[in-house]
Design a protein around this motif. Structure first.
Motif, PDB file in Angstrom:
ATOM      1  N   GLY A 183       0.842  -1.240   0.070  1.00 55.42           N
ATOM      2  CA  GLY A 183       0.053   0.137  -0.268  1.00 55.42           C
ATOM      3  C   GLY A 183       0.978   1.417   0.042  1.00 55.42           C
ATOM      4  N   ILE A 184       2.125   1.395  -0.277  1.00 51.68           N
ATOM      5  CA  ILE A 184       2.926   2.454  -0.054  1.00 51.68           C
ATOM      6  C   ILE A 184       2.778   2.965  -1.567  1.00 51.68           C
ATOM      7  N   HIS A 185       2.585   4.259  -1.402  1.00 50.03           N
ATOM      8  CA  HIS A 185       2.244   5.155  -3.009  1.00 50.03           C
ATOM      9  C   HIS A 185       3.832   5.451  -3.477  1.00 50.03           C
ATOM     10  N   VAL A 186       4.297   4.492  -4.129  1.00 46.49           N
ATOM     11  CA  VAL A 186       5.556   4.683  -4.543  1.00 46.49           C
ATOM     12  C   VAL A 186       5.617   5.874  -5.457  1.00 46.49           C
ATOM     13  N   ASP A 187       4.833   6.012  -6.573  1.00 45.81           N
ATOM     14  CA  ASP A 187       4.933   7.477  -7.308  1.00 45.81           C
ATOM     15  C   ASP A 187       5.158   8.782  -6.713  1.00 45.81           C
ATOM     16  N   ARG A 188       4.203   8.799  -5.339  1.00 47.82           N
ATOM     17  CA  ARG A 188       4.317   9.903  -4.685  1.00 47.82           C
ATOM     18  C   ARG A 188       5.757  10.229  -4.026  1.00 47.82           C
ATOM     19  N   LEU A 189       6.214   8.856  -3.403  1.00 52.50           N
ATOM     20  CA  LEU A 189       7.452   9.241  -2.892  1.00 52.50           C
ATOM     21  C   LEU A 189       8.716   9.516  -3.904  1.00 52.50           C
ATOM     22  N   PHE A 190       8.416   8.958  -5.183  1.00 55.91           N
ATOM     23  CA  PHE A 190       9.191   9.410  -6.161  1.00 55.91           C
ATOM     24  C   PHE A 190       9.272  10.870  -6.226  1.00 55.91           C
ATOM     25  N   VAL A 191       8.170  11.536  -6.420  1.00 60.51           N
ATOM     26  CA  VAL A 191       8.172  12.904  -6.619  1.00 60.51           C
ATOM     27  C   VAL A 191       8.788  13.673  -5.481  1.00 60.51           C
ATOM     28  N   THR A 192       8.468  13.273  -4.074  1.00 61.27           N
ATOM     29  CA  THR A 192       8.941  14.061  -2.910  1.00 61.27           C
ATOM     30  C   THR A 192      10.499  13.800  -2.873  1.00 61.27           C
ATOM     31  N   VAL A 193      10.869  12.396  -3.167  1.00 60.66           N
ATOM     32  CA  VAL A 193      12.526  12.140  -2.993  1.00 60.66           C
ATOM     33  C   VAL A 193      13.394  13.075  -3.935  1.00 60.66           C
ATOM     34  N   PHE A 194      12.624  12.970  -5.272  1.00 58.85           N
ATOM     35  CA  PHE A 194      13.360  13.627  -6.425  1.00 58.85           C
ATOM     36  C   PHE A 194      13.324  14.966  -6.178  1.00 58.85           C
TER      37      PHE A 194
END
Length: 289
Positions: A183-194
């Protein structure tokens, strides 16, 4: 003793600069699995954003650094969505061609708007003098970079190891598919970390103006050093990026002090030796086949 202190201090300041710029690249490459050769372009953009905020808008040095961090972080979000997101499942060659294309587009844009000559800024008085450490005096600006780098490693470590967002990032780095499955929203993490990584690169680019200088070719000139820190430290490893930056920064500085004609021989020799012994880097994980 004087030479040893100079090598250690200057090497540590250079190492902190490498770490600030490279740590975001390490985490984003480890998380996204993309060959991002355009990371240096965000650092270069941060350098020129700092110049613009100081020389054109009259901001002091520290607020200009913060402003450069925020501007580049915000601008990186649509870039990630439009240019990077379609590449996540693409072959490595496509990733290399697109990201290196972004580098040359950025170089052309910077050259057009700012010209080919390296810009300059005026650092505040409290960073332009010397600080007495007892054994000897040292440049205040380099001491500032060292302290800032140490503060950032502590803040990033706390953020990755002691927060829920950090736990999700570590989970996605270790196993993206499993992270999505729980259930982790990986795409959202991508944006945040990027965005965070791009902002840190911009911060490093602003700091680099008074250390190595910033020019339209900065993104290409220093790209190999950022990639070396990531490769030697290990993809996705915060500790690895820090240790690799310290080791390589001090080693490179020592080599140039003791053997100026040798240039960067020592840093490349150390990189080859380390990667022959540990192909995944000092703190990287070997891929299970």
């Amino acid at each position: 003793m004087t030479a040893a202190i100079s090598i250690l201090f200057d090497g540590l300041a250079y190492a902190m600069l490498l770490f600030i710029i490279s740590v975001g690249l390490s985490v984003t490459m480890g998380l996204m699995g993309i060959v991002n050769l355009a990371h240096g372009a965000f650092a270069m953009a941060g350098g020129y954003a700092t110049v613009t905020l100081m020389n054109d808008l009259g901001l002091p040095f520290v607020p200009a650094l913060i402003g450069a961090f925020l501007v580049v972080a915000l601008v990186s979000v649509p870039i990630e969505r439009l240019a990077y997101a379609p590449l996540y499942r693409r072959p490595e060659l496509d990733q290399v061609l697109v990201t290196i294309g972004l580098v040359f587009m950025t170089i052309a844009a910077i050259t057009y708007f700012y010209g080919p000559s390296p810009p300059s800024i005026e650092v505040p008085a409290f960073l332009s003098g010397q600080v007495d450490l007892g054994l000897r005096t040292v440049p205040a600006y380099r001491l500032f970079i060292i302290l800032l780098g140490l503060a950032l490693i502590v803040a990033l470590w706390l953020g990755l190891e002691r927060t829920l967002v950090g736990a999700r990032i570590r989970a996605a780095v270790d196993n993206r598919d499993m992270a999505q499955a729980v259930g982790i929203h990986v795409d959202r993490l991508f944006v945040t970390v990027f965005a965070l990584g791009s902002g840190l690169a911009a911060l490093g680019g602003g700091l680099a103006i008074e250390i190595v200088g910033v020019s339209p070719t900065f993104a290409i000139q220093y790209l190999v050093f950022f990639l070396i820190v990531v490769a030697v430290g290990g993809l996705g490893s915060l500790r690895g990026a820090f240790v690799a930056a310290v080791v390589l920064g001090i080693l490179d500085t020592a080599g140039k002090y003791l053997w100026p004609a040798g240039g960067g021989f020592f840093i490349y020799a150390a990189t080859v030796a380390i990667l022959l012994l540990r192909p995944a880097g000092l703190f990287g994980r070997e891929q299970v086949r």
